[in-house]
Design a protein around this motif. Structure first.
Motif, PDB file in Angstrom:
ATOM      1  N   UNK A 116      -2.583  13.228  -9.453  1.00 41.73           N
ATOM      2  CA  UNK A 116      -2.195  11.829  -9.669  1.00 41.73           C
ATOM      3  C   UNK A 116      -1.727  11.192  -8.369  1.00 41.73           C
ATOM      4  N   UNK A 117      -0.918  11.910  -7.596  1.00 38.35           N
ATOM      5  CA  UNK A 117      -0.434  11.374  -6.325  1.00 38.35           C
ATOM      6  C   UNK A 117      -1.577  11.179  -5.337  1.00 38.35           C
ATOM      7  N   UNK A 118      -2.476  12.134  -5.283  1.00 33.91           N
ATOM      8  CA  UNK A 118      -3.602  12.015  -4.349  1.00 33.91           C
ATOM      9  C   UNK A 118      -4.465  10.810  -4.662  1.00 33.91           C
ATOM     10  N   UNK A 119      -4.666  10.541  -5.931  1.00 37.84           N
ATOM     11  CA  UNK A 119      -5.421   9.347  -6.319  1.00 37.84           C
ATOM     12  C   UNK A 119      -4.650   8.081  -5.963  1.00 37.84           C
ATOM     13  N   UNK A 120      -3.342   8.092  -6.202  1.00 34.95           N
ATOM     14  CA  UNK A 120      -2.516   6.916  -5.901  1.00 34.95           C
ATOM     15  C   UNK A 120      -2.531   6.597  -4.413  1.00 34.95           C
ATOM     16  N   UNK A 121      -2.468   7.659  -3.586  1.00 35.34           N
ATOM     17  CA  UNK A 121      -2.403   7.472  -2.136  1.00 35.34           C
ATOM     18  C   UNK A 121      -3.774   7.566  -1.472  1.00 35.34           C
TER      19      UNK A 121
ATOM     20  N   UNK B 119      -5.142   4.756   4.315  1.00 33.18           N
ATOM     21  CA  UNK B 119      -4.571   3.430   4.047  1.00 33.18           C
ATOM     22  C   UNK B 119      -5.634   2.345   3.873  1.00 33.18           C
ATOM     23  N   UNK B 120      -5.261   1.316   3.140  1.00 31.03           N
ATOM     24  CA  UNK B 120      -6.037   0.080   3.039  1.00 31.03           C
ATOM     25  C   UNK B 120      -5.436  -0.934   4.027  1.00 31.03           C
TER      26      UNK B 120
ATOM     27  N   UNK C  59       0.852  -1.179   0.000  1.00 30.26           N
ATOM     28  CA  UNK C  59       0.000   0.000   0.000  1.00 30.26           C
ATOM     29  C   UNK C  59       0.894   1.238   0.000  1.00 30.26           C
ATOM     30  N   UNK C  60       0.936   1.980  -1.111  1.00 29.36           N
ATOM     31  CA  UNK C  60       1.820   3.147  -1.167  1.00 29.36           C
ATOM     32  C   UNK C  60       1.380   4.290  -0.257  1.00 29.36           C
ATOM     33  N   UNK C  61       0.156   4.209   0.277  1.00 23.73           N
ATOM     34  CA  UNK C  61      -0.320   5.266   1.182  1.00 23.73           C
ATOM     35  C   UNK C  61       0.409   5.242   2.523  1.00 23.73           C
ATOM     36  N   UNK C  62       1.082   4.141   2.829  1.00 23.73           N
ATOM     37  CA  UNK C  62       1.859   4.035   4.074  1.00 23.73           C
ATOM     38  C   UNK C  62       3.337   3.878   3.737  1.00 23.73           C
TER      39      UNK C  62
ATOM     40  N   UNK D 258      -8.751   9.164   8.085  1.00 25.09           N
ATOM     41  CA  UNK D 258      -9.374   7.887   8.412  1.00 25.09           C
ATOM     42  C   UNK D 258      -8.911   6.810   7.462  1.00 25.09           C
ATOM     43  N   UNK D 259      -9.166   5.566   7.813  1.00 24.40           N
ATOM     44  CA  UNK D 259      -8.822   4.454   6.931  1.00 24.40           C
ATOM     45  C   UNK D 259      -9.694   4.486   5.680  1.00 24.40           C
ATOM     46  N   UNK D 260      -9.192   3.919   4.595  1.00 29.79           N
ATOM     47  CA  UNK D 260      -9.939   3.927   3.335  1.00 29.79           C
ATOM     48  C   UNK D 260     -11.199   3.065   3.468  1.00 29.79           C
TER      49      UNK D 260
END
Length: 282
Positions: free
Chosen positions: A81-86, A91-92, A54-57, A121-123
């Motif tokens: 693009x980054x906001x969508x990616x993360x 996080x998931x 998970x790239x968000x973490x 919050x979590x995704x």
């Protein structure tokens, strides 16, 4: 109705809402900016060894003042693009499981854990729920509460719900002056309580989630002053103040015996925000 709405919009913002807007300012330094400014020799850890990465973490081994440590933070992104990616920093399950895998590695090698959060919050996506979002958060709460190394968390912007708490069950929880730390967003609270997300300012006051309120409840250990205008007005000065605060708390924690550290962590969260009922004597 339009006249009433216009009056509401023209009314001065509450102190809680003013701080909320500062915490959400798009120019505010993200957790990754604090990591880059405060740590050296950063070596990222990837994957949860279960489903994916998970790239968000961000989980990474690094050095703080020469000491080997583990750093955790959520990524938010600046570009679309980054906001969508993360997923805007949410996080998931794989993110929480990656963080836990990294924390257990840090425990094995005796490395303290530093986490930085600006996490609403979590995704809440369907896939995340299907892959055990709730279980991943709960597992982190259990494991982080008994991790056998010093742990420090810094809330830099928003700290929302169990998604943030899953990376914040720490010996010391620090909070920037204009950050917010809450079980729910003001919009979510207003939607539940009054069926009207527009009452977010009223909800912000009721939630008592600003740094002074949260500190008074004993949910954070230190409130870090920000420059006038917020951290976004002078990021370098903010990094310096955060570094000094982390050094002070880290030096206190690293000298404590492990059994004392664990007992104090347990007691801290066991008694946090405890309310006492007043029983009449007659």
């Amino acid at each position: 109705m339009a006249e009433v709405q216009a009056r509401l919009e023209a009314a001065p913002a509450s102190e809680a809402w003013r701080r909320t807007e500062v915490a959400r300012d798009p120019q505010r330094p993200h957790p990754i900016n604090f990591v880059d400014a405060l740590f050296t020799d950063i070596s990222e850890v990837f994957g949860d060894r279960c489903f994916g990465d998970d790239p968000a973490i961000l989980a990474a081994m690094a050095r703080f003042d020469g000491d080997a440590v583990l750093i955790l933070c959520n990524r938010k992104g600046r570009t679309t693009r980054e906001r969508m990616q993360f997923r805007f920093g949410s996080p998931e399950p794989e993110g929480y499981r990656k963080a836990l895998r990294a924390m257990k590695l840090a425990e094995k090698f005796g490395r303290p854990v530093f986490s930085f959060l600006d996490l609403a919050g979590a995704y809440p996506g369907l896939g995340a729920e299907e892959r055990g979002q709730g279980e991943a958060i709960a597992r982190n709460l259990i494991e982080m509460s008994r991790l056998k190394v010093p742990t420090l968390t810094t809330i830099t912007g928003e700290g929302g719900s169990g998604g943030a708490l899953a990376l914040a069950v720490a010996d010391r929880v620090l909070m920037l002056e204009n950050a917010i730390y809450s079980v729910i967003s003001p919009e979510g609270c207003a939607s539940i309580m009054w069926k009207d997300a527009g009452k977010r300012q009223q909800a912000a006051e009721a939630l008592k989630y600003t740094a002074p309120n949260v500190a008074a409840l004993g949910c954070v250990d230190d409130v870090i002053r920000e420059p006038a205008g917020g951290a976004q007005a002078d990021p370098v000065a903010t990094f310096d103040v955060v570094r000094d605060s982390l050094r002070r708390h880290y030096l206190e924690l690293k000298t404590q015996p492990l059994d004392v550290l664990l007992e104090r962590r347990y007691q801290k969260f066991r008694t946090m925000a405890r309310a006492y009922a007043v029983v009449p004597t007659h």
